[in-house]
Design a protein around this motif. Sequence first.
Motif, PDB file in Angstrom:
ATOM      1  N   SER A 189       0.826  -1.207   0.000  1.00 43.62           N
ATOM      2  CA  SER A 189       0.000   0.000   0.000  1.00 43.62           C
ATOM      3  C   SER A 189       0.866   1.264   0.000  1.00 43.62           C
ATOM      4  O   SER A 189       0.500   2.270  -0.608  1.00 43.62           O
ATOM      5  CB  SER A 189      -0.942   0.007   1.213  1.00 43.62           C
ATOM      6  OG  SER A 189      -0.202  -0.032   2.416  1.00 43.62           O
ATOM      7  N   PHE A 190       2.033   1.198   0.663  1.00 48.10           N
ATOM      8  CA  PHE A 190       2.950   2.350   0.655  1.00 48.10           C
ATOM      9  C   PHE A 190       3.470   2.590  -0.750  1.00 48.10           C
ATOM     10  O   PHE A 190       3.529   3.741  -1.203  1.00 48.10           O
ATOM     11  CB  PHE A 190       4.108   2.110   1.619  1.00 48.10           C
ATOM     12  CG  PHE A 190       5.175   3.177   1.549  1.00 48.10           C
ATOM     13  CD1 PHE A 190       5.010   4.375   2.211  1.00 48.10           C
ATOM     14  CD2 PHE A 190       6.330   2.977   0.803  1.00 48.10           C
ATOM     15  CE1 PHE A 190       5.970   5.374   2.141  1.00 48.10           C
ATOM     16  CE2 PHE A 190       7.305   3.959   0.729  1.00 48.10           C
ATOM     17  CZ  PHE A 190       7.121   5.166   1.404  1.00 48.10           C
ATOM     18  N   ARG A 191       3.846   1.518  -1.450  1.00 44.87           N
ATOM     19  CA  ARG A 191       4.354   1.667  -2.815  1.00 44.87           C
ATOM     20  C   ARG A 191       3.277   2.258  -3.725  1.00 44.87           C
ATOM     21  O   ARG A 191       3.567   3.101  -4.584  1.00 44.87           O
ATOM     22  CB  ARG A 191       4.828   0.321  -3.361  1.00 44.87           C
ATOM     23  CG  ARG A 191       6.003  -0.292  -2.600  1.00 44.87           C
ATOM     24  CD  ARG A 191       6.659  -1.395  -3.409  1.00 44.87           C
ATOM     25  NE  ARG A 191       5.743  -2.470  -3.742  1.00 44.87           N
ATOM     26  CZ  ARG A 191       5.530  -3.546  -2.987  1.00 44.87           C
ATOM     27  NH1 ARG A 191       6.196  -3.688  -1.838  1.00 44.87           N
ATOM     28  NH2 ARG A 191       4.676  -4.483  -3.371  1.00 44.87           N
ATOM     29  N   TYR A 203       1.444   9.613  -5.474  1.00 44.19           N
ATOM     30  CA  TYR A 203       2.000  10.908  -5.055  1.00 44.19           C
ATOM     31  C   TYR A 203       2.993  11.432  -6.085  1.00 44.19           C
ATOM     32  O   TYR A 203       2.932  12.593  -6.501  1.00 44.19           O
ATOM     33  CB  TYR A 203       2.668  10.749  -3.692  1.00 44.19           C
ATOM     34  CG  TYR A 203       3.239  12.034  -3.126  1.00 44.19           C
ATOM     35  CD1 TYR A 203       2.460  12.867  -2.323  1.00 44.19           C
ATOM     36  CD2 TYR A 203       4.554  12.415  -3.391  1.00 44.19           C
ATOM     37  CE1 TYR A 203       2.969  14.048  -1.811  1.00 44.19           C
ATOM     38  CE2 TYR A 203       5.070  13.594  -2.883  1.00 44.19           C
ATOM     39  CZ  TYR A 203       4.272  14.400  -2.082  1.00 44.19           C
ATOM     40  OH  TYR A 203       4.780  15.566  -1.591  1.00 44.19           O
ATOM     41  N   ILE A 204       3.926  10.571  -6.502  1.00 41.13           N
ATOM     42  CA  ILE A 204       4.963  10.991  -7.444  1.00 41.13           C
ATOM     43  C   ILE A 204       4.349  11.409  -8.770  1.00 41.13           C
ATOM     44  O   ILE A 204       4.690  12.472  -9.332  1.00 41.13           O
ATOM     45  CB  ILE A 204       5.998   9.865  -7.649  1.00 41.13           C
ATOM     46  CG1 ILE A 204       6.830   9.665  -6.374  1.00 41.13           C
ATOM     47  CG2 ILE A 204       6.920  10.192  -8.831  1.00 41.13           C
ATOM     48  CD1 ILE A 204       7.789   8.496  -6.449  1.00 41.13           C
ATOM     49  N   CYS A 205       3.437  10.603  -9.293  1.00 40.22           N
ATOM     50  CA  CYS A 205       2.821  10.923 -10.586  1.00 40.22           C
ATOM     51  C   CYS A 205       2.006  12.214 -10.506  1.00 40.22           C
ATOM     52  O   CYS A 205       2.072  13.067 -11.411  1.00 40.22           O
ATOM     53  CB  CYS A 205       1.924   9.772 -11.038  1.00 40.22           C
ATOM     54  SG  CYS A 205       2.825   8.267 -11.488  1.00 40.22           S
ATOM     55  N   SER A 206       1.258  12.374  -9.421  1.00 39.88           N
ATOM     56  CA  SER A 206       0.401  13.555  -9.281  1.00 39.88           C
ATOM     57  C   SER A 206       1.228  14.826  -9.179  1.00 39.88           C
ATOM     58  O   SER A 206       0.990  15.807  -9.910  1.00 39.88           O
ATOM     59  CB  SER A 206      -0.504  13.408  -8.047  1.00 39.88           C
ATOM     60  OG  SER A 206      -1.334  12.281  -8.155  1.00 39.88           O
ATOM     61  N   PHE A 207       2.209  14.826  -8.281  1.00 42.92           N
ATOM     62  CA  PHE A 207       2.971  16.052  -8.062  1.00 42.92           C
ATOM     63  C   PHE A 207       3.965  16.324  -9.182  1.00 42.92           C
ATOM     64  O   PHE A 207       4.295  17.483  -9.446  1.00 42.92           O
ATOM     65  CB  PHE A 207       3.682  15.991  -6.703  1.00 42.92           C
ATOM     66  CG  PHE A 207       2.788  16.371  -5.564  1.00 42.92           C
ATOM     67  CD1 PHE A 207       2.727  17.687  -5.132  1.00 42.92           C
ATOM     68  CD2 PHE A 207       1.982  15.438  -4.951  1.00 42.92           C
ATOM     69  CE1 PHE A 207       1.883  18.058  -4.100  1.00 42.92           C
ATOM     70  CE2 PHE A 207       1.131  15.789  -3.915  1.00 42.92           C
ATOM     71  CZ  PHE A 207       1.080  17.110  -3.491  1.00 42.92           C
ATOM     72  N   THR A 208       4.434  15.268  -9.859  1.00 38.83           N
ATOM     73  CA  THR A 208       5.289  15.501 -11.021  1.00 38.83           C
ATOM     74  C   THR A 208       4.503  16.204 -12.116  1.00 38.83           C
ATOM     75  O   THR A 208       4.996  17.148 -12.752  1.00 38.83           O
ATOM     76  CB  THR A 208       5.848  14.172 -11.551  1.00 38.83           C
ATOM     77  OG1 THR A 208       6.652  13.549 -10.537  1.00 38.83           O
ATOM     78  CG2 THR A 208       6.706  14.396 -12.792  1.00 38.83           C
ATOM     79  N   ALA A 209       3.261  15.763 -12.340  1.00 34.69           N
ATOM     80  CA  ALA A 209       2.413  16.404 -13.342  1.00 34.69           C
ATOM     81  C   ALA A 209       2.148  17.862 -12.980  1.00 34.69           C
ATOM     82  O   ALA A 209       2.215  18.755 -13.835  1.00 34.69           O
ATOM     83  CB  ALA A 209       1.097  15.644 -13.468  1.00 34.69           C
ATOM     84  N   MET A 210       1.854  18.129 -11.691  1.00 35.60           N
ATOM     85  CA  MET A 210       1.599  19.503 -11.255  1.00 35.60           C
ATOM     86  C   MET A 210       2.830  20.383 -11.396  1.00 35.60           C
ATOM     87  O   MET A 210       2.744  21.533 -11.847  1.00 35.60           O
ATOM     88  CB  MET A 210       1.120  19.487  -9.800  1.00 35.60           C
ATOM     89  CG  MET A 210      -0.258  18.882  -9.601  1.00 35.60           C
ATOM     90  SD  MET A 210      -0.706  18.735  -7.864  1.00 35.60           S
ATOM     91  CE  MET A 210      -0.660  20.457  -7.339  1.00 35.60           C
ATOM     92  N   ASP A 211       3.995  19.844 -11.026  1.00 36.18           N
ATOM     93  CA  ASP A 211       5.235  20.617 -11.135  1.00 36.18           C
ATOM     94  C   ASP A 211       5.581  20.918 -12.584  1.00 36.18           C
ATOM     95  O   ASP A 211       6.036  22.026 -12.916  1.00 36.18           O
ATOM     96  CB  ASP A 211       6.388  19.861 -10.475  1.00 36.18           C
ATOM     97  CG  ASP A 211       6.277  19.840  -8.952  1.00 36.18           C
ATOM     98  OD1 ASP A 211       5.519  20.671  -8.415  1.00 36.18           O
ATOM     99  OD2 ASP A 211       6.933  18.997  -8.318  1.00 36.18           O
ATOM    100  N   MET A 212       5.381  19.924 -13.463  1.00 33.02           N
ATOM    101  CA  MET A 212       5.674  20.141 -14.884  1.00 33.02           C
ATOM    102  C   MET A 212       4.755  21.210 -15.466  1.00 33.02           C
ATOM    103  O   MET A 212       5.192  22.086 -16.219  1.00 33.02           O
ATOM    104  CB  MET A 212       5.516  18.830 -15.655  1.00 33.02           C
ATOM    105  CG  MET A 212       6.608  17.803 -15.367  1.00 33.02           C
ATOM    106  SD  MET A 212       6.328  16.251 -16.245  1.00 33.02           S
ATOM    107  CE  MET A 212       6.423  16.794 -17.951  1.00 33.02           C
TER     108      MET A 212
END
Length: 347
Positions: free
Chosen positions: A240-242, A248-257
């Motif tokens: 569940s952590f993975r 989290y990584i996909c969501s915030f990477t998209a927002m940052d880009m």
Amino acid sequence: MESAKRKLTWKNFIGYGATDLFGGGFLAVMSAWMLYFYTTFCGISPIAAGSIIAIARIVDAIASPTMGYITDTFGRTKLGKKFGKRRFFLLLGMPLMALYALMWIAGMGYWYYLVTYLCMEFIAAMILIPYETLASEMTDNFDERTKLSAIRLIYSGLASTLATYVPSLLFGHFGKNSPSVFFFNGLIFAAIFFVALFVTHRTTWDRKETESEQEPEKVPFLQSITKPFVSLASTFRIKSFRQHLLIYICSFTAMDMLSAVFVYFIVFALNKDAILAANLLTICALLQMICTPLYGWLVLKIGPSNSMKVAYTFVVAGVARNYIIIFHTAIFNGNSSICISLHNWIR
């Protein structure tokens, strides 16, 4: 556990969320304007500017888990017992907010911007890591923690709005080609961050540790250094952590880009000015601020898992709508090359 059973009032809810003016504002301003500032007013190439942010991400990957370990054990120290193992770092971060304004001085060299960026990145980790665990210190109740998180996100949306609206006002005052916009924007936000940290510090509390928790754990020096990273690595065994980490990584990477590229797209691809980019980002931030309390209410009503399904349904629908608009525009404008390239990419 006495502190976790204290009754929370609206003063506590509102005061707790204030620090996300820093959490959301710091990230929003940096994401939207930092690359544009470096390349337009500081004489730094896009590659060099990107390297500053990339190096900061690497440093953050080390600083955040280290800071997590420090704040978890800080309650055993004299300072931690007196000021709180989480809230002490809010207190420490207040005067350091002055560094934020120094990041936005134009005409300095690469190493100046790298050092100031790295220092601010570490300060952010020092504040936000203990702050994000402060809710669990204040209450054990799921509904109360959900409300605390929702109010945090409202503040984050407000910070994102200010991060784009304030520069828009400053561009109108100083001119769209003036580096003074960014320095005075840094001063304004440094003051906002200072007040936010002060308010949270005065309206929250740390859970009182038991005597057994306060007893120092005796471990060898080398082990005390490597322990945070060993503990962090062990969490990857949990499925569940993975899954949550990937989301989290996909969501915030998209927002940052999106944040990093959007200003460039408006200014250089569409040949519009930075004021328009700031105004469009402000509209997006306002919509985020409106939707956040609605989503917090949805989580309480149908649960986190079902709420996530609803959210991603809207995401998929939005992406599909964008592709429909692209095909529709290409067809009616007679741009067959776009249609062919999109068709080949989808295949």
